[in-house]
Design a protein around this motif. Structure first.
Motif, PDB file in Angstrom:
ATOM      1  N   VAL A  98       0.761  -1.217   0.260  1.00  0.00           N
ATOM      2  CA  VAL A  98       0.004  -0.036  -0.060  1.00  0.00           C
ATOM      3  C   VAL A  98       0.955   1.155  -0.011  1.00  0.00           C
ATOM      4  N   ILE A  99       2.087   1.343   0.835  1.00  0.00           N
ATOM      5  CA  ILE A  99       2.887   2.406   0.818  1.00  0.00           C
ATOM      6  C   ILE A  99       3.627   2.370  -0.353  1.00  0.00           C
ATOM      7  N   ARG A 100       2.996   2.691  -1.458  1.00  0.00           N
ATOM      8  CA  ARG A 100       3.723   2.117  -3.069  1.00  0.00           C
ATOM      9  C   ARG A 100       3.905   3.397  -3.906  1.00  0.00           C
ATOM     10  N   PRO A 101       4.770   3.126  -4.738  1.00  0.00           N
ATOM     11  CA  PRO A 101       5.165   4.412  -5.875  1.00  0.00           C
ATOM     12  C   PRO A 101       3.821   4.887  -6.615  1.00  0.00           C
ATOM     13  N   GLY A 102       3.875   6.200  -6.603  1.00  0.00           N
ATOM     14  CA  GLY A 102       2.528   6.535  -7.115  1.00  0.00           C
ATOM     15  C   GLY A 102       1.424   6.907  -6.325  1.00  0.00           C
ATOM     16  N   VAL A 103       1.440   6.415  -4.964  1.00  0.00           N
ATOM     17  CA  VAL A 103       0.668   6.510  -4.021  1.00  0.00           C
ATOM     18  C   VAL A 103       1.175   7.285  -2.964  1.00  0.00           C
ATOM     19  N   ALA A 104       2.161   6.725  -2.185  1.00  0.00           N
ATOM     20  CA  ALA A 104       2.856   7.295  -1.126  1.00  0.00           C
ATOM     21  C   ALA A 104       4.067   8.206  -1.547  1.00  0.00           C
ATOM     22  N   TYR A 105       4.655   8.016  -2.494  1.00  0.00           N
ATOM     23  CA  TYR A 105       5.990   8.351  -2.902  1.00  0.00           C
ATOM     24  C   TYR A 105       6.305   8.117  -4.422  1.00  0.00           C
ATOM     25  N   GLU A 106       7.207   8.892  -4.887  1.00  0.00           N
ATOM     26  CA  GLU A 106       7.516   8.937  -6.221  1.00  0.00           C
ATOM     27  C   GLU A 106       9.103   9.310  -6.365  1.00  0.00           C
ATOM     28  N   PHE A 107       9.930   8.910  -7.351  1.00  0.00           N
ATOM     29  CA  PHE A 107      11.349   9.199  -7.604  1.00  0.00           C
ATOM     30  C   PHE A 107      11.330  10.598  -8.704  1.00  0.00           C
ATOM     31  N   ILE A 108      11.871  11.281  -8.366  1.00  0.00           N
ATOM     32  CA  ILE A 108      11.960  12.593  -9.341  1.00  0.00           C
ATOM     33  C   ILE A 108      12.522  12.039 -10.730  1.00  0.00           C
ATOM     34  N   GLU A 109      11.998  12.724 -11.823  1.00  0.00           N
ATOM     35  CA  GLU A 109      12.641  12.238 -13.073  1.00  0.00           C
ATOM     36  C   GLU A 109      14.061  12.290 -13.243  1.00  0.00           C
ATOM     37  N   GLY A 110      14.515  11.099 -13.677  1.00  0.00           N
ATOM     38  CA  GLY A 110      15.787  10.890 -14.103  1.00  0.00           C
ATOM     39  C   GLY A 110      16.552   9.945 -12.714  1.00  0.00           C
ATOM     40  N   ASP A 111      15.886   9.749 -11.793  1.00  0.00           N
ATOM     41  CA  ASP A 111      16.136   9.148 -10.743  1.00  0.00           C
ATOM     42  C   ASP A 111      15.640   7.731 -10.922  1.00  0.00           C
ATOM     43  N   GLY A 112      16.506   6.799 -11.167  1.00  0.00           N
ATOM     44  CA  GLY A 112      16.175   5.178 -11.435  1.00  0.00           C
ATOM     45  C   GLY A 112      15.777   4.572 -10.012  1.00  0.00           C
ATOM     46  N   PRO A 117      13.018   9.441  -2.301  1.00  0.00           N
ATOM     47  CA  PRO A 117      11.880   9.603  -3.020  1.00  0.00           C
ATOM     48  C   PRO A 117      11.206  11.136  -2.427  1.00  0.00           C
ATOM     49  N   ALA A 118      10.223  11.414  -3.232  1.00  0.00           N
ATOM     50  CA  ALA A 118       9.432  12.616  -3.128  1.00  0.00           C
ATOM     51  C   ALA A 118       8.165  11.971  -2.418  1.00  0.00           C
ATOM     52  N   GLY A 119       7.707  12.665  -1.135  1.00  0.00           N
ATOM     53  CA  GLY A 119       6.472  12.071  -0.690  1.00  0.00           C
ATOM     54  C   GLY A 119       5.575  12.646  -1.272  1.00  0.00           C
ATOM     55  N   LEU A 120       4.304  11.669  -1.301  1.00  0.00           N
ATOM     56  CA  LEU A 120       3.022  12.066  -1.873  1.00  0.00           C
ATOM     57  C   LEU A 120       1.993  12.070  -0.948  1.00  0.00           C
ATOM     58  N   LEU A 121       2.106  11.508   0.435  1.00  0.00           N
ATOM     59  CA  LEU A 121       1.005  11.464   1.409  1.00  0.00           C
ATOM     60  C   LEU A 121       0.510  12.990   1.748  1.00  0.00           C
ATOM     61  N   ASN A 122      -0.850  13.056   1.934  1.00  0.00           N
ATOM     62  CA  ASN A 122      -1.345  14.316   2.319  1.00  0.00           C
ATOM     63  C   ASN A 122      -1.587  14.399   4.030  1.00  0.00           C
ATOM     64  N   ALA A 123      -1.346  13.331   4.648  1.00  0.00           N
ATOM     65  CA  ALA A 123      -1.544  13.214   5.967  1.00  0.00           C
ATOM     66  C   ALA A 123      -0.517  14.130   6.766  1.00  0.00           C
ATOM     67  N   ARG A 124      -1.150  14.962   7.420  1.00  0.00           N
ATOM     68  CA  ARG A 124      -0.676  16.133   8.443  1.00  0.00           C
ATOM     69  C   ARG A 124       0.090  15.507   9.521  1.00  0.00           C
ATOM     70  N   ALA A 125      -0.463  14.362   9.829  1.00  0.00           N
ATOM     71  CA  ALA A 125       0.055  13.798  11.159  1.00  0.00           C
ATOM     72  C   ALA A 125      -0.269  12.159  11.039  1.00  0.00           C
ATOM     73  N   VAL A 126       0.567  11.406  11.838  1.00  0.00           N
ATOM     74  CA  VAL A 126       0.826  10.013  11.694  1.00  0.00           C
ATOM     75  C   VAL A 126       0.848   9.635  13.289  1.00  0.00           C
ATOM     76  N   LEU A 127      -0.217   8.879  13.929  1.00  0.00           N
ATOM     77  CA  LEU A 127      -0.069   8.426  15.114  1.00  0.00           C
ATOM     78  C   LEU A 127       0.254   7.077  15.384  1.00  0.00           C
ATOM     79  N   VAL A 128       1.306   6.695  15.988  1.00  0.00           N
ATOM     80  CA  VAL A 128       1.444   5.226  16.163  1.00  0.00           C
ATOM     81  C   VAL A 128       1.444   4.568  17.517  1.00  0.00           C
ATOM     82  N   PHE A 129       0.495   3.707  17.707  1.00  0.00           N
ATOM     83  CA  PHE A 129       0.572   3.077  19.186  1.00  0.00           C
ATOM     84  C   PHE A 129       1.005   1.802  19.148  1.00  0.00           C
ATOM     85  N   ASN A 130       1.911   1.170  19.909  1.00  0.00           N
ATOM     86  CA  ASN A 130       2.570   0.181  19.929  1.00  0.00           C
ATOM     87  C   ASN A 130       2.200  -0.606  21.552  1.00  0.00           C
TER      88      ASN A 130
END
Length: 199
Positions: A98-112, A117-130
């Protein structure tokens, strides 16, 4: 706001389920739209196939739904136990698929794919409870707190989310009913603090 809540624990009676239910209730009470997924209950397939690796690959309906929701989310809440300093396998597979290219990140042109990567997620915050059965001091001093690095630096930091907060509750196996109740109050307060009532 739209908030994704992802739960990964196989026991429906676990404290993780209590955390997730508390977070979901607090979010809904504050007027947010919640995308809730219990990965074990819905039988999420954690195996990433070779055909699914490329950006734009055809995805099954459930994975495509997860991708659409995580891309649209204004916030994300992850709940899971600490197993060997890692998330459970089903959650690691969710990350892979799910945290995949085109959804959560992408590489800039010319980067193989060898760069940052450049981040694509719109989320302003992430909370992780363990949850954990390892003392916090031992987690830091002996193991270096790998979950903090995984979630903040190796995953969401690379996907454009700079506000990643993690809270570990433990030791769960020896905790009292009163301690767990207090922890659940803390979950609700943390959720309220990051995702307050809609105006």
């Amino acid at each position: 706001m739209k908030i994704s809540v992802i739960l990964a624990h196989p026991d429906a009676e676990s404290f993780n389920h209590g955390i997730a239910a508390t977070a979901e209730a607090a979010l809904k009470s504050n007027g947010h739209e919640v995308f809730f997924h219990d990965l074990y209950a819905e039988g999420f397939d954690p195996l990433l196939s070779a055909a699914e690796i490329p950006k734009g690959a055809k995805l099954d309906a459930l994975t495509a739904q997860h991708c659409a929701e995580i891309a649209a989310a204004d916030g994300i809440v992850i709940v899971h136990p600490n197993w060997w300093g890692q998330p459970p396998a089903v959650l690691k597979g969710w990350i892979d698929r799910v945290i995949r290219p085109g959804v959560a990140y992408e590489f800039i042109e010319g980067d193989g794919g060898e760069g940052v990567p450049a981040g694509l997620l719109n989320a302003r915050a992430v909370l992780v409870f363990n949850t954990s059965n390892t003392a916090a001091a031992r987690e830091r001093e002996v193991f270096g707190d790998p979950l903090d690095t995984i979630w903040k630096n190796c995953i969401f930091g690379l996907c454009g989310v700079t506000n990643v907060q993690r809270r570990m509750f433990g030791i769960v196996v020896t905790s009292s009913r009163e301690e767990r109740a207090g922890w659940l109050r803390e979950v609700a307060e943390t959720v309220d603090g990051h995702f307050p009532a809609c105006v």
